[in-house]
Design an enzyme around this catalytic site. Structure first.
Site, PDB file in Angstrom:
ATOM      1  N   SER A   1      -3.753   1.128   5.863  1.00 47.45           N
ATOM      2  CA  SER A   1      -5.109   0.618   5.680  1.00 47.45           C
ATOM      3  C   SER A   1      -5.309   0.009   4.290  1.00 47.45           C
ATOM      4  CB  SER A   1      -6.110   1.739   5.968  1.00 47.45           C
ATOM      5  OG  SER A   1      -7.398   1.248   6.128  1.00 47.45           O
TER       6      SER A   1
ATOM      7  N   ASP B   1       1.392 -11.293  -1.822  1.00 50.63           N
ATOM      8  CA  ASP B   1       0.977 -12.681  -1.596  1.00 50.63           C
ATOM      9  C   ASP B   1       0.749 -13.440  -2.907  1.00 50.63           C
ATOM     10  OD1 ASP B   1       1.109 -12.414   1.114  1.00 50.63           O
ATOM     11  OD2 ASP B   1      -1.021 -11.998   1.396  1.00 50.63           O
TER      12      ASP B   1
ATOM     13  N   LYS C   1      -1.947  -0.258  10.084  1.00 51.99           N
ATOM     14  CA  LYS C   1      -3.338  -0.030  10.494  1.00 51.99           C
ATOM     15  C   LYS C   1      -4.199  -1.114   9.853  1.00 51.99           C
ATOM     16  CE  LYS C   1      -7.139   2.371  11.687  1.00 51.99           C
ATOM     17  NZ  LYS C   1      -8.236   1.612  11.056  1.00 51.99           N
TER      18      LYS C   1
END
Length: 728
Positions: free
Chosen positions: A494, A505, A519
């Site tokens: 999560s 990224d 998740k």
């Protein structure tokens, strides 16, 4: 006396179970309802067990069913229609919930429900619950029959069981066919009992104790079967229905809703474990960081609880119990001790259990706090000082925040302070340890990313209408501008995945470890007229456009893990939402690791190839994998003992190899090893030294990064660096 005669004798002694005339009326009503949807001949079987009082649906449940169907169709993230295909899926999922190991029903029973199988879809739309309750009541009666049979076998004496035959038993029957008839089911149960007896004998338990253990287990389950409630059937059925959309969408009964709300407010005194129903077992989903179970160290995710004991009392078997009742048993006053008997997640056989004693306490926010450490790495005469910050969860003291306390605790505030302290110690690189971090407050993940980038988007959130919300870090200041490594594993989920994905990224650092949980969905809890519905309403996406759902975050440099990916992780769950991609949002790319990642991996692999700690980890992983791949076990005493001895020898060998690495004397026996493990678990100040080498490897990768590219010392230009360093 034959087994059949003993079963009849038991039933004749069970007069309290026959009870009132209402039981007969309800049983006849069930029979009539079944005859409308099943072939003739079922009535005689049901009449054999008049002691069970069938449960019936209520008007409130029917209304809740209709509301749930509407919410699922019109507000869930997944667009799924209630039709004949779904009806069949719900039918089999419901049976999996009620008889997941195929040990109660026969193929004859399943055939009786052929007509019902394709009628559930239309019934679910209109709140017609009787077909599902018919199935539930039949399963409960079959459970009673099976347990009565098992007790009759025990009554005949376990010394009459033959362990000289060349027999075996399938360990996991979840994908097996149902047995054709009752006679075949009898033979299966005799093998199950033999397996349980054999496992306990090999662990040194005497026959009298084994008999008492098995009798207590079966009588406890039998008592529970007779106490079935209407809400049990409704909750099981609604969860089978809701689970078609995704595994995180579920129905909470009024009682379960109360437990959920208590847990969300963190006012629960207990052991700090998140539990869920797993067929007839209660399974540990995750441990709350800083909680009693996490600190005690023995309870693990995917362990299944079979018995709960209080101080000075015999343990109570909880197989087949409702989740809320198991929670009530585990919950208790602070400083009291609860004992759990569990089937470990890595057990090759459900008869292999261990007992864990945990002192109850409150889960304190300060014990979930981020913490720091420093490691020193000598590289060709040069000493690298690497900071390590461990973040167990993404937390925030909302009450203190709302009260206006300027010193309220939160992940981001605490990490900012730790970074400042580590800078004072002259660190040249930073490792963020998110292993076993199951997530937490979303805004904290967003703010934490902001400590390491100047500004920009951190995560995208898409709802069922395809509306996309982008969370941003609007603060251009940077708390730490140097090289970064983020450690993750399968239990990182999560909010942890949002942070790790954003760092990856932005090219802000390297992600090291194993694939994360996956998740990537957001749930909301909505009230019903009867209970609550937890429903998935949106999905997380990285700034690069890919979802964290299902796939998780794939590390730049992989380190194997003991955790069984086939049992733990989003991609191990039925009906999990798939990975997909949306448009990326503009974001800065600070470093391009492509030029050095190959050399980083090469150096990492060379270090691990020469590392005795890593070779030991690989050996342990291979051993666990061999255990997981065992599909059957022998019921022949000599063969089973040989296999048991082999497994125990390997366990002792691995433990002693680890002792040798630490310069400690070897264990002389498994008993000595078990006693040492119990003592370690009882010492709450004990740290997990086994995984320290992974943190050290994070530091080694950091040193490699600095060796290969000096530009990684800072993401900021000298001018920006000077501006941020100057007093404001």
């Amino acid at each position: 006396m034959s087994i059949a005669e003993r079963m009849m004798s038991r039933r004749s002694l069970s007069s309290p179970r026959v009870s009132s005339p209402r039981a007969g009326v309800l049983c006849r009503a069930l029979t009539v309802a079944l005859l409308f949807t099943t072939p003739m001949g079922l009535q005689a079987k049901i009449d054999d067990t008049l002691h069970y009082e069938p449960v019936a649906p209520t008007i409130e449940q029917a209304r809740a069913n209709i509301l749930i169907a509407r919410q699922l169709q019109f507000t869930h993230f997944r667009d799924l229609q209630i039709n004949d295909e779904l009806s069949s899926d719900v039918f089999y999922t419901y049976l999996d919930y009620l008889d997941g190991q195929r040990i109660y029903l026969t193929q004859q029973d399943i055939k009786r429900f052929d007509r019902i199988k394709h009628q559930l879809g239309s019934a679910l739309k209109t709140g017609q619950l009787q077909p599902a309750f018919d199935i539930y009541n039949l399963v409960q009666q079959r459970i009673i029959e099976r347990l009565e049979f098992a007790l009759s076998v025990i009554d005949q004496g376990i010394d009459t069981l033959d362990f000289s035959k060349d027999e075996s038993i399938l360990l996991d029957r979840s994908k097996a066919e149902w047995e054709p008839d009752t006679a075949a089911l009898d033979q299966l149960w005799i093998r199950r009992i033999k397996n349980a007896v054999l496992a306990q004998r090999l662990n040194g338990t005497d026959d009298d104790t084994i008999t008492e253990n098995l009798r207590r287990r079966y009588e406890g389950q039998l008592k529970r079967a007779y106490q079935a409630r209407s809400e049990d059937a409704f909750q099981a059925y609604m969860n089978a229905f809701a689970g078609m959309w995704d595994p995180h969408t579920s129905y909470f009964s009024p009682r379960t809703s109360e437990n959920f709300n208590i847990n969300m407010s963190l006012s629960l005194e207990g052991i700090g474990a998140v539990l869920q129903s797993d067929n007839e077992y209660t399974k540990v989903v995750r441990l709350v960081p800083g909680g009693p179970a996490a600190k005690q160290g023995q309870l693990q995710p995917a362990d299944r609880i079979v018995a709960v004991g209080q101080e000075g009392e015999a343990p109570v078997n909880v197989i087949g119990w409702r989740l809320d009742e198991v929670v009530d048993l585990i919950r208790g006053p602070r400083d009291s001790t609860v004992t759990l008997e569990v089937i470990p997640a890595n057990a090759s056989d459900e008869t292999m259990t261990k007992t864990i004693a945990i002192k109850r306490d409150e889960v304190k926010l300060e014990e979930q706090s981020a913490s720091k450490d420093v490691i020193h790495i000598d590289r060709n005469g040069r000493d690298y000082t690497i900071g390590v910050i461990t973040i167990p969860t993404f937390y925030a003291d909302f009450q203190a925040m709302q009260a206006g306390d300027p010193n309220y605790k939160s992940t981001t505030r605490d990490v900012r302070k730790l970074i400042a302290e580590l800078k004072q110690e002259g660190i040249q690189g930073l490792v963020i340890d998110l292993r076993n971090n199951g997530g937490g407050a979303l805004h904290e993940a967003n703010d934490l990313v902001g400590l390491f980038i100047e500004d920009g988007p951190t995560v995208q959130i898409r709802n069922a209408n395809n509306d996309v919300q982008v969370l941003n870090d609007d603060d251009p200041s940077v708390a730490y501008d140097g090289p970064l490594v983020v450690l993750v594993n399968r239990m990182s989920a999560s909010a942890s995945e949002i942070f790790a994905g954003a760092i990856q990224d932005y090219g802000r650092g390297l992600v090291v470890g194993s694939q994360t949980f996956g998740k990537g969905t957001v749930q909301a809890v909505r009230p019903l007229n009867h209970g609550q519905l937890k429903i998935t309403q949106s999905k997380f996406y990285r700034v690069s456009g890919g979802s964290t759902q299902h796939k998780g975050v794939i590390p730049d440099i992989e380190i194997p893990s003991r955790i069984d990916k086939t049992r733990i992780g989003e991609d191990a769950l039925e009906h999990a939402l798939p990975w997909d991609q949306i448009e990326a949002v503009p974001h800065t790319r600070y470093f391009d690791f492509s030029a050095i990642i190959g050399e980083l991996r090469k150096r990492h692999e060379e270090r691990f190839a020469a590392s005795p700690e890593f070779r030991l980890l690989q050996r342990e992983i291979e051993f666990l994998e061999q255990q997981r791949q065992m599909e059957t076990v022998s019921l022949n005493y000599e063969k089973r003992k040989a296999e048991h001895d082999r497994i125990e020898t390997v366990r002792l060998s691995i433990a002693n190899a680890r002792r040798e690495l630490r310069g400690e004397p070897p264990f002389k026996s498994l008993e000595e090893l078990d006693e040492w493990q119990d003592a370690q678990a009882a010492d709450l100040n004990t740290t997990d030294e086994e995984l320290d080498f992974i943190i050290r490897e994070g530091g080694q990768i950091m040193a490699d990064m600095l060796d290969l590219d000096k530009r990684m010392a800072s993401i900021l230009e000298p001018r920006q660096l000077a501006a941020q360093a100057s007093p404001q």
